[in-house]
Design an enzyme around this catalytic site. Structure first.
Site, PDB file in Angstrom:
ATOM      1  N   LYS A   1       0.828  -1.218   0.000  1.00  0.00           N
ATOM      2  CA  LYS A   1       0.000   0.000   0.000  1.00  0.00           C
ATOM      3  C   LYS A   1       0.853   1.256   0.000  1.00  0.00           C
ATOM      4  O   LYS A   1       2.025   1.242   0.370  1.00  0.00           O
ATOM      5  CB  LYS A   1      -0.984  -0.052   1.175  1.00  0.00           C
ATOM      6  CG  LYS A   1      -2.084  -1.076   0.854  1.00  0.00           C
ATOM      7  CD  LYS A   1      -3.244  -1.052   1.789  1.00  0.00           C
ATOM      8  CE  LYS A   1      -4.283  -2.060   1.267  1.00  0.00           C
ATOM      9  NZ  LYS A   1      -5.341  -2.335   2.237  1.00  0.00           N
TER      10      LYS A   1
ATOM     11  N   ARG B   1      -3.626 -10.167   4.699  1.00  0.00           N
ATOM     12  CA  ARG B   1      -3.985 -10.198   3.275  1.00  0.00           C
ATOM     13  C   ARG B   1      -2.768  -9.719   2.492  1.00  0.00           C
ATOM     14  O   ARG B   1      -2.361  -8.559   2.630  1.00  0.00           O
ATOM     15  CB  ARG B   1      -5.199  -9.294   3.055  1.00  0.00           C
ATOM     16  CG  ARG B   1      -5.743  -9.284   1.638  1.00  0.00           C
ATOM     17  CD  ARG B   1      -6.966  -8.375   1.568  1.00  0.00           C
ATOM     18  NE  ARG B   1      -7.530  -8.352   0.227  1.00  0.00           N
ATOM     19  CZ  ARG B   1      -7.070  -7.622  -0.773  1.00  0.00           C
ATOM     20  NH1 ARG B   1      -6.041  -6.823  -0.584  1.00  0.00           N
ATOM     21  NH2 ARG B   1      -7.655  -7.675  -1.953  1.00  0.00           N
TER      22      ARG B   1
END
Ligand code: HH2
Length: 265
Positions: A196, A236
Site C-alpha cells: 500500500k 492479506r
C-alpha cells in the site's frame, strides 16, 4: 490470505490476472505456497478507482472461483450483493466486504463475513481523511458491525481496520500500533497492508518520491509480521511465500534450546 485481483486496474497487480486461466494458475500457486484463503476480486478499490458493472464483475470472478474452490478456501472481495451471492454459489465461503454491509448475504448463505472499515468511497477517500481519534472510531465501528452480524446469524465474523481506506499514513500507523486493542474486542482480525502507498511514502528516496509498488516488499512483510505479533489471525498479502515464512517464524515454539534438535542459532 493471498490476493487475486481479476482486474485491469488494481494498484499493484492490475492486468496480470485478467485472463481467467492466468488467474486460476496464480490462485493455485498461492495455495501451494501456503495461503489458507485466496481472495478473488473483480473490482479495484484503490484510491480513484472507477466502479465496474455487476455484469462485468460477475464475468471476471465467477469462473475463477468455480475453478479454485475445489482446491482452496475462496473469499470474494466485493461490495455487490448479487456478486456475493453468485460467488457463494460458485464455491466461495467467505465474503470480504469492504462496505461492511453484506452480512445478511453471509447469514442467509451460511458463510463467513469480513467487515472492513473505510471512510468515504474509493473515488474520494484519500482526499482529506479526518478522525478525532482514529483508533477508537474504527474499533467502535467494527464492534458495532460485527455484533449486528452475529445477532443476525453469521457464524464466522472477521474485522479489518481497512489500512489505506480513507486514512493518512499517520492513521495507518496508529491503527497498526493499536492492533492489540482491536484484537482484544474478541473478533478475529484481518489486516491488509501489502504494497500500500503509505509504505511507498515511508520508503521514499532522497527525491521524496514514494517508492514504487515493486519496492514495497520490505514494508509489506515488516507490517504483516508486526500485525501477526499483535495477535491478528490473518494477513492479506500479494507475496504469499514471504508471509508464510513470517507466520512460521512468529508461530515457532520457544523451547529455550532444550530440545534434541541441534541448534546452530
Ligand atoms: N485492501 C484492498 C482490497 N481489499 N480487503 C480487506 N479486507 N482489507 C484490505 O486491506 C483490502 C481489501 C486493496 O488492495 P488490492 O486488492 O491489492 O488492490 P485493488 O483494490 O486496487 O484491487
Amino acid at each position: 490470505m493471498g490476493v487475486l485481483n481479476v482486474t485491469p486496474d488494481s494498484f499493484s497487480d492490475g492486468g496480470l490476472f485478467l485472463d481467467a486461466e492466468a488467474a486460476v494458475g496464480h490462485g493455485l500457486d498461492m495455495a501451494r505456497q501456503g495461503a489458507d484463503v485466496v481472495d478473488v476480486g473483480g473490482e479495484s478499490s484503490r484510491p480513484g478507482a472507477e466502479p465496474v458493472s455487476e455484469r462485468e464483475e460477475l464475468r471476471r470472478v465467477v469462473p475463477v472461483i468455480e475453478a479454485l474452490a475445489p482446491h482452496v478456501r475462496v473469499s470474494v472481495d466485493t461490495v455487490k450483493r448479487a456478486v456475493a451471492e453468485a460467488a457463494v454459489s460458485a464455491g466461495a465461503t467467505l465474503l470480504n466486504d469492504i462496505s461492511a454491509t453484506l452480512w445478511p448475504v453471509a447469514a442467509a448463505a451460511g458463510v463467513g463475513w469480513v467487515a472492513m472499515h473505510k471512510q468515504g468511497d474509493p473515488r474520494s477517500m484519500q482526499r482529506d481523511p479526518h478522525y478525532d481519534d482514529v483508533v477508537t472510531e474504527v474499533g467502535a465501528y467494527l464492534a458495532d458491525r460485527a455484533r449486528a452480524a452475529v445477532e443476525g446469524g453469521v457464524g464466522e465474523v472477521w474485522v479489518d481496520p481497512g489500512i489505506g481506506f480513507g486514512k493518512t499514513a499517520a492513521h495507518n500507523l496508529a491503527l497498526l500500533r493499536h492492533l492489540p486493542e482491536l484484537v482484544a474486542q474478541g473478533f478475529p482480525v484481518l489486516v491488509g497492508t501489502s504494497r500500500k502507498s503509505f509504505l511507498g511514502r515511508l520508503a521514499a528516496g532522497p527525491d521524496a518520491e514514494p517508492a514504487p509498488v515493486t519496492a514495497r516488499q520490505a514494508g509489506s512483510i515488516a507490517t504483516a509480521t508486526w500485525a501477526m505479533l499483535a495477535g491478528v489471525s490473518m494477513v492479506r498479502v500479494h507475496d504469499v511465500p514471504s508471509a508464510v515464512e513470517a507466520a512460521t517464524l512468529v508461530g515457532m515454539p520457544d523451547d529455550q534450546g532444550s530440545g534434541s534438535v541441534r541448534d546452530d542459532g
